[in-house]
Enzyme design. Structure first.
Site, short mmCIF file in Angstrom:
data_model
loop_
_atom_site.label_atom_id
_atom_site.label_comp_id
_atom_site.label_asym_id
_atom_site.label_seq_id
_atom_site.Cartn_x
_atom_site.Cartn_y
_atom_site.Cartn_z
N SER A 68 5.13 54.46 80.84
CA SER A 68 6.29 53.62 80.53
C SER A 68 7.53 54.42 80.14
CB SER A 68 5.95 52.63 79.41
OG SER A 68 5.78 53.30 78.18
N LYS A 131 8.39 54.32 72.65
CA LYS A 131 9.55 53.82 73.40
C LYS A 131 10.82 54.44 72.82
CE LYS A 131 6.90 50.64 75.44
NZ LYS A 131 6.53 50.72 76.87
#
Length: 289
Positions: A68, A131
């Protein structure tokens, strides 16, 4: 007769002295051995305690299993994250995650846009996500045609070529600059035979970040479950560490408890050949074209 008795007594005294000396030396040796063993155990326990304190309070290693954050972070990158960067909460203290020693954070420091953060997602507290922080408390965040808008201001976004993954997949590469000046690369799946990837998350509603919570995006914009989707906003308390640099990386994993010892041995050579030497000790905040 007296001389014989005297000689016998002297011999006996000598034997007794030697035996006593041997017993003393044996007892002293055993005592020294016991002292050495005790000292070794104390040293071992001290080393373990220091190592645990370093992991709990200073720095911890994390393995990234997904893509991701590709290509900033790849699958099987091993990352060091600093635990002290944002202070401490129940979730940042290893081994004390769910004991709830206290509420909120202690020695808290303010995160900045662009930080890469390891945290516990509110909807899946038994796992960890990594993230990039985009929206701060009170911010309005929206994506329009894949461009990030923060408080109705468009961030700078410049196309910077093509990235080809290890699997041969092509990504469009963009250099993005946040309002605080932090610059990084984001990636979007390139068209295949002229057909663009179905980009349902490149245009979003406006997100209003609540107080005490934060908005995150993955650098791999088309393949990230982030605050646009299921993740939602992340409370400050859930932060674990600030990712700093990659200390080791491989294309494949070696350890697998399900494949047995023989298969692990057979897997050792291809695993060693898959080491990404060019990623070792890479700073996650350096911009490399």
């Amino acid at each position: 007769m007296k001389k014989l008795t005297s000689t016998t007594t002297t011999l006996w005294d000598n034997k007794l002295f030697i035996n006593n000396l041997k017993n003393f030396m044996q007892t002293n040796t055993e005592s020294n051995n016991n002292k050495t063993t005790a000292q070794e155990w104390k040293s071992f326990i001290l080393v373990v305690v220091i190592a645990l304190m370093i992991r709990i309070l200073i720095i911890e290693s994390f393995v990234v299993p997904t893509g991701s954050m590709k290509a900033t972070i790849l699958e099987n990158d091993r990352i060091f994250g600093t635990k002290y960067s944002y202070g401490y909460s129940n979730y940042s203290l290893s081994f004390f995650d769910f004991i709830h020693l206290f509420k909120g954070r202690i020695f808290a420091r303010t995160p900045e846009r662009g930080d890469i953060i390891i945290f516990r997602p509110p909807h899946e507290m038994n796992t960890r996500y990594i993230k990039r922080l985009i929206g701060l408390p009170g911010d309005k965040v929206q994506l329009i045609d894949d461009v990030i808008y923060i408080n109705d201001e468009k961030i700078e976004r410049v196309e910077s070529g093509i990235y080809v993954s290890e699997e041969g997949r092509k990504y469009l590469k963009f250099k993005e600059t946040l309002p605080n000046g932090k610059t990084y690369f984001s990636y979007k799946l390139a068209p295949v035979l002229g057909i663009m990837f179905n980009d349902k998350y490149g245009n979003t509603d406006a997100f209003y970040v609540p107080e005490g919570e934060y908005f995150f995006l993955g650098d791999n914009r088309d393949q990230s479950n982030d605050s646009r989707i299921d993740l939602g906003f992340v409370p400050f308390e859930n932060f674990i560490a600030k990712a700093q640099f990659i200390w080791f990386s491989t294309k494949i994993t070696w350890w697998d408890s399900d494949i047995g010892v023989i298969n692990l041995i057979l897997k050792l050579k291809p695993w060693a050949e898959s080491i990404r030497f060019n990623r070792i000790f890479r700073n996650l905040y350096s911009i490399e074209d």
